[in-house]
Write a protein that holds these residues in place. Structure first.
Motif, PDB file in Angstrom:
ATOM      1  N   ASP A   1      53.382 -39.044  64.059  1.00 43.54           N
ATOM      2  CA  ASP A   1      53.336 -40.393  64.626  1.00 43.54           C
ATOM      3  C   ASP A   1      54.316 -41.313  63.895  1.00 43.54           C
ATOM      4  OD1 ASP A   1      51.402 -39.595  66.358  1.00 43.54           O
ATOM      5  OD2 ASP A   1      49.735 -40.551  65.297  1.00 43.54           O
TER       6      ASP A   1
ATOM      7  N   GLU B   1      39.611 -39.873  84.773  1.00 42.94           N
ATOM      8  CA  GLU B   1      39.028 -38.530  84.819  1.00 42.94           C
ATOM      9  C   GLU B   1      37.619 -38.553  84.233  1.00 42.94           C
ATOM     10  OE1 GLU B   1      41.703 -35.768  83.057  1.00 42.94           O
ATOM     11  OE2 GLU B   1      43.344 -36.219  84.449  1.00 42.94           O
TER      12      GLU B   1
ATOM     13  N   GLU C   1      53.962 -38.178  74.146  1.00 42.55           N
ATOM     14  CA  GLU C   1      53.174 -38.338  75.367  1.00 42.55           C
ATOM     15  C   GLU C   1      52.305 -37.108  75.610  1.00 42.55           C
ATOM     16  OE1 GLU C   1      53.887 -39.362  80.113  1.00 42.55           O
ATOM     17  OE2 GLU C   1      55.579 -39.157  78.739  1.00 42.55           O
ATOM     18  N   GLY C   2      51.065 -37.344  75.977  1.00 43.89           N
ATOM     19  CA  GLY C   2      50.130 -36.258  76.243  1.00 43.89           C
ATOM     20  C   GLY C   2      49.272 -35.889  75.051  1.00 43.89           C
ATOM     21  N   GLU C   3      49.579 -36.383  73.847  1.00 42.98           N
ATOM     22  CA  GLU C   3      48.770 -36.070  72.673  1.00 42.98           C
ATOM     23  C   GLU C   3      47.432 -36.814  72.724  1.00 42.98           C
ATOM     24  OE1 GLU C   3      49.221 -33.990  70.193  1.00 42.98           O
ATOM     25  OE2 GLU C   3      51.130 -33.249  70.982  1.00 42.98           O
ATOM     26  N   ARG C   4      46.405 -36.180  72.218  1.00 46.98           N
ATOM     27  CA  ARG C   4      45.063 -36.760  72.233  1.00 46.98           C
ATOM     28  C   ARG C   4      44.965 -37.894  71.224  1.00 46.98           C
ATOM     29  NH1 ARG C   4      40.306 -34.714  74.248  1.00 46.98           N
ATOM     30  NH2 ARG C   4      38.381 -35.577  73.395  1.00 46.98           N
ATOM     31  N   ALA C   5      44.248 -38.959  71.585  1.00 44.75           N
ATOM     32  CA  ALA C   5      44.063 -40.111  70.705  1.00 44.75           C
ATOM     33  C   ALA C   5      42.615 -40.200  70.264  1.00 44.75           C
ATOM     34  CB  ALA C   5      44.472 -41.402  71.413  1.00 44.75           C
ATOM     35  N   CYS C   6      42.406 -40.674  69.054  1.00 42.74           N
ATOM     36  CA  CYS C   6      41.057 -40.799  68.503  1.00 42.74           C
ATOM     37  C   CYS C   6      40.922 -42.176  67.870  1.00 42.74           C
ATOM     38  CB  CYS C   6      40.793 -39.706  67.460  1.00 42.74           C
ATOM     39  SG  CYS C   6      39.157 -39.823  66.672  1.00 42.74           S
TER      40      CYS C   6
ATOM     41  N   ASP D   1      47.559 -35.508  59.565  1.00 41.88           N
ATOM     42  CA  ASP D   1      46.557 -36.345  60.209  1.00 41.88           C
ATOM     43  C   ASP D   1      45.877 -37.218  59.166  1.00 41.88           C
ATOM     44  OD1 ASP D   1      47.278 -35.014  62.460  1.00 41.88           O
ATOM     45  OD2 ASP D   1      45.491 -33.745  62.551  1.00 41.88           O
TER      46      ASP D   1
ATOM     47  N   CYS E   1      37.798 -44.900  83.447  1.00 44.45           N
ATOM     48  CA  CYS E   1      38.789 -43.875  83.173  1.00 44.45           C
ATOM     49  C   CYS E   1      39.066 -43.124  84.463  1.00 44.45           C
ATOM     50  CB  CYS E   1      38.335 -42.920  82.067  1.00 44.45           C
ATOM     51  SG  CYS E   1      36.872 -41.968  82.487  1.00 44.45           S
TER      52      CYS E   1
ATOM     53  N   ARG F   1      53.700 -42.251  69.721  1.00 42.79           N
ATOM     54  CA  ARG F   1      53.133 -40.914  69.657  1.00 42.79           C
ATOM     55  C   ARG F   1      53.669 -40.129  70.846  1.00 42.79           C
ATOM     56  NH1 ARG F   1      46.834 -40.325  68.823  1.00 42.79           N
ATOM     57  NH2 ARG F   1      47.561 -40.857  66.735  1.00 42.79           N
TER      58      ARG F   1
ATOM     59  N   GLN G   1      48.130 -39.273  63.592  1.00 44.95           N
ATOM     60  CA  GLN G   1      48.297 -37.832  63.635  1.00 44.95           C
ATOM     61  C   GLN G   1      49.677 -37.461  63.121  1.00 44.95           C
ATOM     62  OE1 GLN G   1      47.504 -36.442  67.600  1.00 44.95           O
ATOM     63  NE2 GLN G   1      45.400 -37.171  67.618  1.00 44.95           N
TER      64      GLN G   1
END
Length: 215
Positions: free
Chosen positions: A53, A101, A75-80, A23, A99, A73, A50
């Motif tokens: 990537d 959710e 799919e489904g990985e958290r992004a910051c 990371d 968004c 990246r 991360q």
């Protein structure tokens, strides 16, 4: 006559892709071909890399490596999003943040909101504040159901108007009301129930009615 030769490497700027090994927060290690290099993050690379990537890597003329962007990246990985310590977001026109959710705003110290008009619409709401200080010129509150739980609440209003369909107020401890003038008007019946009752008047106490029943 003896002449020494110097090894001169002519580096050219180029773009390649690579895989991150860890990371990155300001810098990260990237595998490019058969070598691994240490690369810094470009100011325009807001998405923090991360491990795993695929990134776009720039090699500069001086030999430094810069990560320009995160290309792929899983799919489904958290992004910051990575921003400098002092950052501003500006928009000359309208700006909408949406968004599908949950949306959360967190601040370690102070969270401020300034607007000419503020409108909040929600199906369900929960507000938990230990200390509240409110100063408003005019407040109008129209609620079908309102539940407020607070340790301490302080409200200062120059003018307060409440339009309620029905209201129930429960006080477990002491309740005290102070006013220069106070008027209670009911269209129907007014009932006051207590274990012990005491009415004090400094000058005049008066009760007017067509029928008064005592006992």
């Amino acid at each position: 006559m003896t002449q020494t030769a110097e090894l001169y490497a002519n580096l050219e700027a180029r773009l390649v892709t690579g895989k991150t090994l860890c990371d990155g927060d300001g810098a990260c290690r990237v595998v490019c071909g058969n070598m691994a290099v240490d690369a810094r993050l470009a100011a325009s690379c807001l998405l923090r890399p991360q491990k795993g990537d695929t990134v776009l890597l720039a090699q500069l003329e001086d030999g430094r490596h810069i990560v320009l962007a995160v290309l792929f990246r899983d799919e489904g990985e958290r992004a910051c999003l990575r921003l400098p310590p002092q950052s501003d977001m500006e928009c000359a026109g309208a700006l909408t943040v949406s968004c599908a959710e949950a949306l959360e705003l967190q601040s370690g110290q102070r969270l401020g909101m300034r607007a000419a008009d503020l409108a909040v619409t929600a199906k369900n709401g929960a507000l938990h504040i230990l200390n509240v200080k409110s100063a408003s010129d005019v407040v109008e509150v129209c609620c079908r159901a309102l539940t407020t739980l607070g340790g301490t609440a302080l409200s200062v209003f120059r003018s307060l108007t409440q339009c309620l369909g029905s209201s129930r107020r429960v006080v477990e401890g002491d309740d005290e009301t102070r006013a220069g003038n106070s008027t209670l008007m009911t269209g129907g019946n007014a009932v006051v129930m207590s274990k012990n009752g005491l009415n004090l008047a400094e000058e005049t106490a008066r009760t007017d009615a067509k029928l008064i029943q005592l006992g």
